[in-house]
Design an enzyme around this catalytic site. Structure first.
Site, PDB file in Angstrom:
ATOM      1  N   PRO A  10     109.079  53.220   5.525  1.00  0.00           N
ATOM      2  CA  PRO A  10     109.757  54.332   4.874  1.00  0.00           C
ATOM      3  C   PRO A  10     110.805  55.035   5.732  1.00  0.00           C
ATOM      4  CG  PRO A  10     107.484  54.883   5.381  1.00  0.00           C
ATOM      5  CD  PRO A  10     107.634  53.417   5.608  1.00  0.00           C
ATOM      6  N   ASN A  11     111.904  55.330   5.081  1.00  0.00           N
ATOM      7  CA  ASN A  11     113.036  56.106   5.628  1.00  0.00           C
ATOM      8  C   ASN A  11     113.900  55.334   6.615  1.00  0.00           C
ATOM      9  OD1 ASN A  11     112.472  58.577   4.207  1.00  0.00           O
ATOM     10  ND2 ASN A  11     110.701  58.792   5.542  1.00  0.00           N
ATOM     11  N   ARG A  18     121.488  59.657   9.711  1.00  0.00           N
ATOM     12  CA  ARG A  18     120.967  60.991  10.051  1.00  0.00           C
ATOM     13  C   ARG A  18     120.125  60.935  11.312  1.00  0.00           C
ATOM     14  NH1 ARG A  18     118.884  61.784   4.076  1.00  0.00           N
ATOM     15  NH2 ARG A  18     120.801  61.000   3.212  1.00  0.00           N
ATOM     16  N   TYR A  23     116.959  58.656  16.492  1.00  0.00           N
ATOM     17  CA  TYR A  23     116.813  57.246  16.110  1.00  0.00           C
ATOM     18  C   TYR A  23     118.049  56.391  16.399  1.00  0.00           C
ATOM     19  CZ  TYR A  23     112.682  59.059  13.798  1.00  0.00           C
ATOM     20  OH  TYR A  23     111.472  59.660  13.546  1.00  0.00           O
ATOM     21  N   ASN A  74     107.983  47.684  11.855  1.00  0.00           N
ATOM     22  CA  ASN A  74     108.102  49.116  12.122  1.00  0.00           C
ATOM     23  C   ASN A  74     107.658  49.787  10.837  1.00  0.00           C
ATOM     24  OD1 ASN A  74     108.717  51.763  12.577  1.00  0.00           O
ATOM     25  ND2 ASN A  74     110.780  51.386  13.371  1.00  0.00           N
ATOM     26  N   ALA A  77     106.409  56.155   9.341  1.00  0.00           N
ATOM     27  CA  ALA A  77     105.324  57.150   9.378  1.00  0.00           C
ATOM     28  C   ALA A  77     103.983  56.582   8.897  1.00  0.00           C
ATOM     29  CB  ALA A  77     105.721  58.365   8.551  1.00  0.00           C
ATOM     30  N   HIS A  80     100.999  55.942  11.328  1.00  0.00           N
ATOM     31  CA  HIS A  80     100.041  56.962  11.758  1.00  0.00           C
ATOM     32  C   HIS A  80      99.021  57.322  10.683  1.00  0.00           C
ATOM     33  CE1 HIS A  80     103.253  57.132  14.632  1.00  0.00           C
ATOM     34  NE2 HIS A  80     104.088  57.634  13.742  1.00  0.00           N
ATOM     35  N   ASP A  87      94.582  46.987   7.387  1.00  0.00           N
ATOM     36  CA  ASP A  87      93.722  45.975   6.766  1.00  0.00           C
ATOM     37  C   ASP A  87      94.534  44.771   6.301  1.00  0.00           C
ATOM     38  OD1 ASP A  87      91.483  47.509   7.195  1.00  0.00           O
ATOM     39  OD2 ASP A  87      91.337  48.259   5.140  1.00  0.00           O
ATOM     40  N   GLU A  98     104.301  45.188  16.812  1.00  0.00           N
ATOM     41  CA  GLU A  98     104.651  46.527  16.314  1.00  0.00           C
ATOM     42  C   GLU A  98     105.857  47.057  17.102  1.00  0.00           C
ATOM     43  OE1 GLU A  98     101.585  49.394  17.106  1.00  0.00           O
ATOM     44  OE2 GLU A  98     102.589  50.971  15.960  1.00  0.00           O
ATOM     45  N   HIS A 100     108.710  50.425  17.462  1.00  0.00           N
ATOM     46  CA  HIS A 100     109.226  51.744  17.102  1.00  0.00           C
ATOM     47  C   HIS A 100     110.494  52.012  17.893  1.00  0.00           C
ATOM     48  CE1 HIS A 100     105.732  52.695  14.777  1.00  0.00           C
ATOM     49  NE2 HIS A 100     105.002  52.192  15.762  1.00  0.00           N
ATOM     50  N   SER A 102     111.710  55.039  18.624  1.00  0.00           N
ATOM     51  CA  SER A 102     111.439  56.138  19.554  1.00  0.00           C
ATOM     52  C   SER A 102     110.143  55.863  20.320  1.00  0.00           C
ATOM     53  CB  SER A 102     111.315  57.449  18.768  1.00  0.00           C
ATOM     54  OG  SER A 102     110.227  57.383  17.859  1.00  0.00           O
ATOM     55  N   ARG A 107     106.202  61.890  21.835  1.00  0.00           N
ATOM     56  CA  ARG A 107     106.544  62.809  20.740  1.00  0.00           C
ATOM     57  C   ARG A 107     105.299  63.601  20.309  1.00  0.00           C
ATOM     58  NH1 ARG A 107     109.971  59.824  16.300  1.00  0.00           N
ATOM     59  NH2 ARG A 107     110.391  62.008  15.757  1.00  0.00           N
ATOM     60  N   ARG A 111     101.870  61.430  16.273  1.00  0.00           N
ATOM     61  CA  ARG A 111     102.523  60.117  16.328  1.00  0.00           C
ATOM     62  C   ARG A 111     101.892  59.204  17.389  1.00  0.00           C
ATOM     63  NH1 ARG A 111     107.294  60.824  13.182  1.00  0.00           N
ATOM     64  NH2 ARG A 111     108.019  62.958  13.338  1.00  0.00           N
TER      65      ARG A 111
HETATM   66  O1  CA2 Z   1     110.399  55.540  16.109  1.00  0.00           O
HETATM   67  C1  CA2 Z   1     110.186  54.894  15.079  1.00  0.00           C
HETATM   68  O2  CA2 Z   1     110.698  53.783  14.865  1.00  0.00           O
HETATM   69  C2  CA2 Z   1     109.307  55.502  13.990  1.00  0.00           C
HETATM   70  O3  CA2 Z   1     108.566  54.449  13.383  1.00  0.00           O
HETATM   71  C3  CA2 Z   1     110.242  56.140  12.980  1.00  0.00           C
HETATM   72  C4  CA2 Z   1     109.505  56.895  11.877  1.00  0.00           C
HETATM   73  C5  CA2 Z   1     108.513  57.879  12.482  1.00  0.00           C
HETATM   74  O4  CA2 Z   1     107.756  58.503  11.454  1.00  0.00           O
HETATM   75  C6  CA2 Z   1     107.554  57.200  13.445  1.00  0.00           C
HETATM   76  O5  CA2 Z   1     106.698  58.175  13.991  1.00  0.00           O
HETATM   77  C7  CA2 Z   1     108.310  56.518  14.551  1.00  0.00           C
HETATM   78  C8  CA2 Z   1     110.490  57.678  11.019  1.00  0.00           C
HETATM   79  C9  CA2 Z   1     111.575  56.860  10.441  1.00  0.00           C
HETATM   80  C10 CA2 Z   1     112.584  57.812   9.855  1.00  0.00           C
HETATM   81  O6  CA2 Z   1     113.844  57.224   9.992  1.00  0.00           O
HETATM   82  C11 CA2 Z   1     114.921  58.008   9.795  1.00  0.00           C
HETATM   83  C12 CA2 Z   1     116.120  57.467  10.118  1.00  0.00           C
HETATM   84  C13 CA2 Z   1     117.253  58.220   9.969  1.00  0.00           C
HETATM   85  C14 CA2 Z   1     117.193  59.492   9.468  1.00  0.00           C
HETATM   86  C15 CA2 Z   1     115.978  60.024   9.150  1.00  0.00           C
HETATM   87  C16 CA2 Z   1     114.834  59.284   9.297  1.00  0.00           C
END
Ligand code: CA2
Length: 148
Positions: A10-11, A18, A23, A74, A77, A80, A87, A98, A100, A102, A107, A111
């Site tokens: 997601p996202n 953004r 990121y 990846n 969220a 977590h 599963d 896996e 990420h 960041s 953090r 996380r």
């Molecule tokens: O660091 C990572 O790759 C994460 O998987 C990114 C997730 C975060 O919830 C994990 O804790 C760590 C969030 C992805 C959100 O991606 C965005 C990208 C651009 C703008 C806003 C969100």
């Protein structure tokens, strides 16, 4: 069979648009292209899937059996929170790395926990988009050991 599934949660479709301070400025399409290039060098192909829906990510993992030799994930969220993703990965018995962007351990405390880590070969975090390429290298080394 030599195809690797690169799965983004997601996202992550928003990458490069953004929060570049967290990121980076690389878009998901750029990351996927870089994965394709690196895979070719390593004599693999890749299939890239991104979804904002937990069930679709689970479906993609189930469908990986017999199609993909490895998974790079990846889970965003869901990392977590999702016992269901954990599963699913455990059930298919496909080597998984896996990733990420960041450093999740530097953090917020929520996380630090990953449900993906226990069912993965290993975790790469904190290196931005390069992490996906490191994961590809790690997977290729792992797979070559199995082939030997
Ligand atoms: O660091 C990572 O790759 C994460 O998987 C990114 C997730 C975060 O919830 C994990 O804790 C760590 C969030 C992805 C959100 O991606 C965005 C990208 C651009 C703008 C806003 C969100």
């Amino acid at each position: 069979m030599s195809d690797i599934l690169v799965l983004n949660g997601p996202n992550l479709n928003l990458l490069g648009t953004r929060q570049p301070e967290v990121y980076g400025s690389t878009t998901l399409a750029m990351i996927e292209d870089a994965c394709r290039d690196r895979a070719q060098t390593l004599r693999y192909t890749v299939t890239c899937v991104q979804s904002n829906h937990e069930g679709e990510l689970i479906d993609a993992i189930h469908a990986a059996r017999g199609r993909h030799v490895g998974i790079i994930i990846n889970a965003g969220a869901y990392t977590h929170s999702s016992i269901a993703l954990m599963d699913a990965i455990a059930s298919v018995e496909i080597p998984t790395v896996e990733v990420h962007l960041s450093n999740i351990h530097a953090r917020e405390e929520f996380r630090h926990r990953s449900y993906i880590a226990p069912v993965s070969l290993g975790q790469i975090c904190g290196f931005g988009a390069t992490g996906y390429l490191l994961a590809m290298e790690a997977l290729a080394v792992h797979l070559s050991k199995g082939a030997a």
